[in-house]
Scaffold this active site. Structure first.
Site, mmCIF file in Angstrom:
data_model
loop_
_atom_site.group_PDB
_atom_site.id
_atom_site.type_symbol
_atom_site.label_atom_id
_atom_site.label_comp_id
_atom_site.label_asym_id
_atom_site.label_seq_id
_atom_site.Cartn_x
_atom_site.Cartn_y
_atom_site.Cartn_z
ATOM 1 N N GLN A 103 40.224 61.041 47.501
ATOM 2 C CA GLN A 103 38.986 60.666 48.189
ATOM 3 C C GLN A 103 39.287 60.437 49.673
ATOM 4 O OE1 GLN A 103 37.083 56.674 47.880
ATOM 5 N NE2 GLN A 103 35.288 57.780 47.134
ATOM 6 N N TYR A 221 29.653 53.392 53.876
ATOM 7 C CA TYR A 221 30.660 53.808 54.860
ATOM 8 C C TYR A 221 30.076 54.891 55.778
ATOM 9 C CZ TYR A 221 33.769 51.109 51.866
ATOM 10 O OH TYR A 221 34.346 50.092 51.139
ATOM 11 N N ARG A 374 36.910 49.653 37.096
ATOM 12 C CA ARG A 374 37.513 48.397 36.641
ATOM 13 C C ARG A 374 38.015 48.451 35.203
ATOM 14 N NH1 ARG A 374 32.714 44.702 38.552
ATOM 15 N NH2 ARG A 374 31.583 46.645 38.172
ATOM 16 N N CYS A 419 43.676 40.889 38.251
ATOM 17 C CA CYS A 419 42.627 41.101 37.254
ATOM 18 C C CYS A 419 42.620 39.922 36.284
ATOM 19 C CB CYS A 419 42.896 42.398 36.500
ATOM 20 S SG CYS A 419 41.778 42.644 35.104
ATOM 21 N N GLU A 470 45.316 24.868 17.673
ATOM 22 C CA GLU A 470 44.056 24.676 18.414
ATOM 23 C C GLU A 470 43.332 23.472 17.812
ATOM 24 O OE1 GLU A 470 42.246 25.525 21.053
ATOM 25 O OE2 GLU A 470 40.547 24.415 20.214
ATOM 26 N N GLN A 478 37.726 26.862 27.215
ATOM 27 C CA GLN A 478 36.583 26.855 28.142
ATOM 28 C C GLN A 478 35.742 28.129 28.045
ATOM 29 O OE1 GLN A 478 35.523 24.387 30.407
ATOM 30 N NE2 GLN A 478 36.917 23.166 29.175
ATOM 31 N N LYS A 488 26.067 35.675 30.948
ATOM 32 C CA LYS A 488 27.512 35.445 30.940
ATOM 33 C C LYS A 488 28.139 35.925 29.633
ATOM 34 C CE LYS A 488 29.570 33.360 33.633
ATOM 35 N NZ LYS A 488 30.339 33.835 34.790
HETATM 36 C C1 FMN Z 1 39.015 46.834 43.798
HETATM 37 C C2 FMN Z 1 38.019 47.925 44.006
HETATM 38 C C3 FMN Z 1 38.201 48.865 45.013
HETATM 39 C C4 FMN Z 1 37.278 49.902 45.188
HETATM 40 N N1 FMN Z 1 37.522 50.860 46.128
HETATM 41 C C5 FMN Z 1 36.733 51.964 46.181
HETATM 42 C C6 FMN Z 1 37.098 53.085 46.973
HETATM 43 O O1 FMN Z 1 38.164 53.110 47.583
HETATM 44 N N2 FMN Z 1 36.246 54.135 46.998
HETATM 45 C C7 FMN Z 1 35.083 54.176 46.279
HETATM 46 O O2 FMN Z 1 34.358 55.159 46.339
HETATM 47 N N3 FMN Z 1 34.745 53.130 45.479
HETATM 48 C C8 FMN Z 1 35.547 52.049 45.396
HETATM 49 N N4 FMN Z 1 35.263 51.056 44.509
HETATM 50 C C9 FMN Z 1 34.085 51.188 43.616
HETATM 51 C C10 FMN Z 1 34.495 51.851 42.300
HETATM 52 O O3 FMN Z 1 34.880 53.180 42.499
HETATM 53 C C11 FMN Z 1 33.329 51.816 41.308
HETATM 54 O O4 FMN Z 1 32.248 52.498 41.862
HETATM 55 C C12 FMN Z 1 32.898 50.396 40.979
HETATM 56 O O5 FMN Z 1 34.030 49.627 40.665
HETATM 57 C C13 FMN Z 1 31.887 50.344 39.829
HETATM 58 O O6 FMN Z 1 32.391 50.972 38.688
HETATM 59 P P1 FMN Z 1 33.099 50.145 37.489
HETATM 60 O O7 FMN Z 1 32.117 49.143 36.981
HETATM 61 O O8 FMN Z 1 33.465 51.165 36.471
HETATM 62 O O9 FMN Z 1 34.281 49.468 38.069
HETATM 63 C C14 FMN Z 1 36.151 49.988 44.350
HETATM 64 C C15 FMN Z 1 35.982 49.047 43.332
HETATM 65 C C16 FMN Z 1 36.905 48.036 43.147
HETATM 66 C C17 FMN Z 1 36.738 47.069 42.015
HETATM 67 S S1 SF4 Z 2 39.169 41.340 37.653
HETATM 68 FE FE1 SF4 Z 2 37.352 41.139 36.391
HETATM 69 S S2 SF4 Z 2 35.990 42.719 37.222
HETATM 70 FE FE2 SF4 Z 2 37.993 43.214 37.983
HETATM 71 S S3 SF4 Z 2 38.832 44.641 36.489
HETATM 72 FE FE3 SF4 Z 2 39.532 42.627 35.885
HETATM 73 S S4 SF4 Z 2 38.023 41.897 34.406
HETATM 74 FE FE4 SF4 Z 2 37.110 43.613 35.520
#
Ligand code: FMN
Ligand code: SF4
Length: 703
Positions: A103, A221, A374, A419, A470, A478, A488
């Site tokens: 990218q 961006y 994620r 994480c 436990e 928690q 949540k």
């Molecule tokens: C730590 C982190 C860094 C990210 N960096 C980018 C990136 O460099 N380029 C991009 O297009 N999206 C970036 N994203 C967005 C992810 O590509 C993705 O769109 C977003 O996490 C939602 O998808 P998910 O719920 O599967 O994580 C980032 C997300 C996270 C959590």
């Molecule tokens: S820190 Fe939380 S949001 Fe990020 S990848 Fe891990 S569980 Fe998912």
């Protein structure tokens, strides 16, 4: 095969991908300071590749050093000399059968202006010093230690607006509300130069041996700033109607095609809806209709091999990186909108967390490739687990946002992201070798919260015989109450996944058990890990023992049910706010009292915005800079933290959310009796899920 669509081959351009899984681009803070891939970054990618990932889209890689740097440790393809190291990373990922797209990215007004000076300086140093990366790592480590008490956050970045750092660049002088930095409009010759730099970077991607390129035109961006009428106010050929606003992107695409030839896959990541209407700004920025039209016009160029559909921008952050309240698959209609008008495959993130969900979205034609960011952080092996039909072994991402929060906090000091459910993230190299040397020796774990559960599982995997005690009748600590407030429920995934790992890996769980020191010694343990958690703090003030005063635990555990009352919630941390939301939903009138001068003082901005977007609809009364000094019958007395002025407020009930303190009595007793006794999680130091899980893991890993 249980997931036939997920595990069918797919094609983007002429590149065949072994299955339909895509790791979404994610900036990681793991690259070297000179922009080359570090061993740490390569191991992180390899871990996902060797576990069956189909297509890796690398993190946002910079194409320009002056205004294009996004963080100190970011991949760069700004010079030909970076092609070789980049190619080595590509080879290592290819060795596991995973394809690689890079990218390419420019942050525009979302750059951090201090880096405008830093990146070229770091580049220069690199050329003159062979030990540059090692020196930088060392330097940043020292600096990180010195600054470890400083909580970096967006407010601090915003403070840079006051400084003399260079302005960040954008199509027009429209500063981002997210950072409020000095922002200046690009001059025409600079735009032309940036087009060439994007094209040159794409050529370097091709020369490195990568399989394709993705042009980052999303998430607020630079390219999206050109596309959106909210950020593009130009009067020249780059502004005005949609064709003009698309010109920058179209010139880049045409240039890449010209330089890389017809067979090199070119993909575009596109925000198809900026969602400003959800922020009280209807008909502003890109809305779905226009987003779909952008995709349609781009497709008609006949030069794009796939669209990666996304949403949002920095000023509507929660719509591009979703907090826990967003449901799996929520982008479905947006993705389908694009799919209807384009002729090439669609990649899309969609809060994809399980193979079942991924399979469904492929089967019903929502998208052609399932992308998740994620979920690959939370569990690098989720594809492999799906492949051997063991979805119950997957650690699901709970959308808690600790990864992005820690990236902000740590990367500026050269640290890595963390994480909540995967303590190995970014430490793939250090944790690669399984240390199976427990040899059946007994490890006792006291407490079944996240720290205890993770410690128990880690020790069990290492070959220890683990007995977990436990006190209550169910595991979770928690987590059991953290999942109660509205939206949540994903916390329950964390609980379920940690508990099922313990059970699967042979931890002996003894519920309703509070062992004495003698009971524990009778087991002759090699080590004892104490994860007894914490107790709510009850301040010593008049009236606190009244029958109208409760802790949040009592409310969330259901020990007390409040309805139709005027409730004062004391403390506006995330737990206080989430409990307030539940109380409001239960039909109470809410007042939130905070000692400090802002609501949610320690909360991460995105999570705070998420809970307030719902809580504020109930119109709670927020009172800041006041402390509770007395609770009476139907009334509370508050004192201003500065002037000591006192006020009285009506309140039928008071709910205390003023923090917790470690429960470590047993730890103290055991420490004087046994050799290897460790406190983890809240019992050691009050923290959050990520710190509890990490301490549980580290302690058991290092036994
Ligand atoms: C730590 C982190 C860094 C990210 N960096 C980018 C990136 O460099 N380029 C991009 O297009 N999206 C970036 N994203 C967005 C992810 O590509 C993705 O769109 C977003 O996490 C939602 O998808 P998910 O719920 O599967 O994580 C980032 C997300 C996270 C959590
Ligand atoms: S820190 Fe939380 S949001 Fe990020 S990848 Fe891990 S569980 Fe998912």
């Amino acid at each position: 095969m249980k997931y036939p669509h997920l595990f069918s081959e797919g094609k983007i351009g002429n590149v065949t991908i072994r299955n339909r899984t895509v790791m979404a681009p994610m900036i990681s803070g793991l690259a070297n300071f000179d922009g080359t891939p570090s061993e740490q970054l390569i191991r992180y990618y390899e871990e996902r590749a060797k576990n069956g990932l189909g297509l890796l889209i690398t993190e946002a890689t910079r194409i320009n050093n002056f205004y294009g740097a996004f963080m100190p440790r970011q991949l760069s393809l700004t010079h030909d000399r970076l092609i070789g190291p980049f190619g080595k990373m590509v080879d290592r990922v290819h060795a596991h059968g995973t394809k690689v797209f890079c990218q390419i990215h420019h942050p525009g007004r979302q750059a951090i202006s201090i880096l405008a000076l830093m990146a070229p300086f770091l580049e220069l140093m690199n050329r003159t010093n062979p030990f540059y990366n090692e020196m930088m790592e060392f330097g940043f480590e020292i600096m990180g230690k010195m600054m470890s008490r400083v909580d970096f956050n967006i407010d601090m970045v915003s403070a840079l607006k006051l400084s003399r750092f260079p302005a960040v660049v954008a199509p027009s002088n429209v500063p981002s509300k997210h950072y409020f930095q000095r922002t200046r409009a690009l001059r025409r010759f600079e735009i032309k130069r940036l087009e060439k730099q994007f094209i040159a970077a794409a050529k370097r991607v091709q020369l490195s041996g990568a399989d394709g390129v993705q042009v980052h035109s999303s998430h607020g961006y630079l390219i999206q700033e050109f596309l959106s009428n909210l950020t593009n106010r130009r009067k020249d050929e780059y502004g005005g109607d949609l064709d003009n606003r698309m010109r920058f992107l179209v010139n880049i695409i045409k240039g890449i095609r010209r330089e890389c030839g017809p067979d090199f896959p070119v993909t575009v990541r596109l925000t198809v809806d900026e969602f400003f209407r959800r922020y009280g700004m209807p008909h502003q920025g890109i809305e779905l209709e226009e987003g779909v039209e952008i995709a349609r016009r781009l497709d008609q160029l006949g030069m794009i091999d796939a669209f990666d559909v996304s949403t949002g921008t920095y000023d509507t952050f929660n719509y591009w990186l979703e907090p826990a309240s967003f449901e799996p698959g929520w982008r479905k209609n947006l993705v389908e909108g694009v799919k209807k008008v384009v002729s090439v495959p669609i990649i899309a993130v969609n809060v994809i967390r399980t193979p079942g969900q991924a399979e469904q979205q492929l089967a019903d034609g929502t998208q052609d490739f399932v992308s998740t960011g994620r979920q690959f952080l939370a569990d690098p092996a989720w594809v492999a687990k799906a492949g051997r039909d063991a979805p119950e072994e997957i650690s699901r991402c709970i959308s808690c946002l600790r990864c992005i929060e820690s990236l902000y906090q740590n990367s500026i000091r050269g640290g890595i992201m963390e994480c909540s459910v995967n303590p190995k993230l970014g430490r793939e190299r250090e944790t690669a070798k399984p240390r199976v040397n427990g040899a059946g020796r007994t490890v006792v774990v006291i407490g079944g919260g996240p720290a205890g559960m993770k410690a128990a599982d880690t020790a069990a995997i290492r070959g220890f015989k683990v007995v977990l005690f436990e006190r209550s009748g169910a595991m979770g600590g928690q987590l059991k109450i953290a999942q109660v407030p509205p939206k949540k429920d994903k916390i329950d995934w964390c609980l379920e996944d940690l508990e099922s790992a313990d059970r699967r890996d042979g931890v002996e769980i003894r519920l309703n058990s509070s062992p004495s020191v003698a009971d524990i010694k009778a087991l002759d343990p090699y080590a004892v890990i104490v994860a007894t958690g914490a107790n709510p703090i009850v301040p010593n003030i008049p009236g606190v023992n009244g029958k109208n005063v409760y802790t949040i635990n009592q409310v969330l555990e259901g020990a007390v049910k409040l309805k139709g009352k005027r409730v004062a919630v004391i403390g506006s941390g995330m737990t206080g706010l989430e409990t307030a939301e539940k109380l409001a939903e239960d039909g109470n009138e809410i007042m939130i009292i905070e000692m400090l001068d802002k609501i949610g003082p320690d909360a991460f901005d995105q999570n705070l915005a998420d809970v307030r977007s719902r809580l504020d609809k109930h119109k709670p009364e927020y009172i800041t800079s006041f402390r509770l000094i007395e609770i009476g019958d139907g009334e509370i007395t508050l004192e201003h933290t500065g002037s000591c002025r006192q006020i009285h407020e009506k309140a039928d009930a008071v709910v205390l959310s003023v923090g917790v303190c470690s429960e470590n009595v047993l730890f103290g007793k055991l420490k004087s009796e046994l050799e290897r006794v460790y406190a983890v999680g809240d019992a050691r130091r009050i923290g959050r899920i990520y710190s509890a899980v990490r301490e549980g893991f580290d302690t058991a890993w290092n036994l």
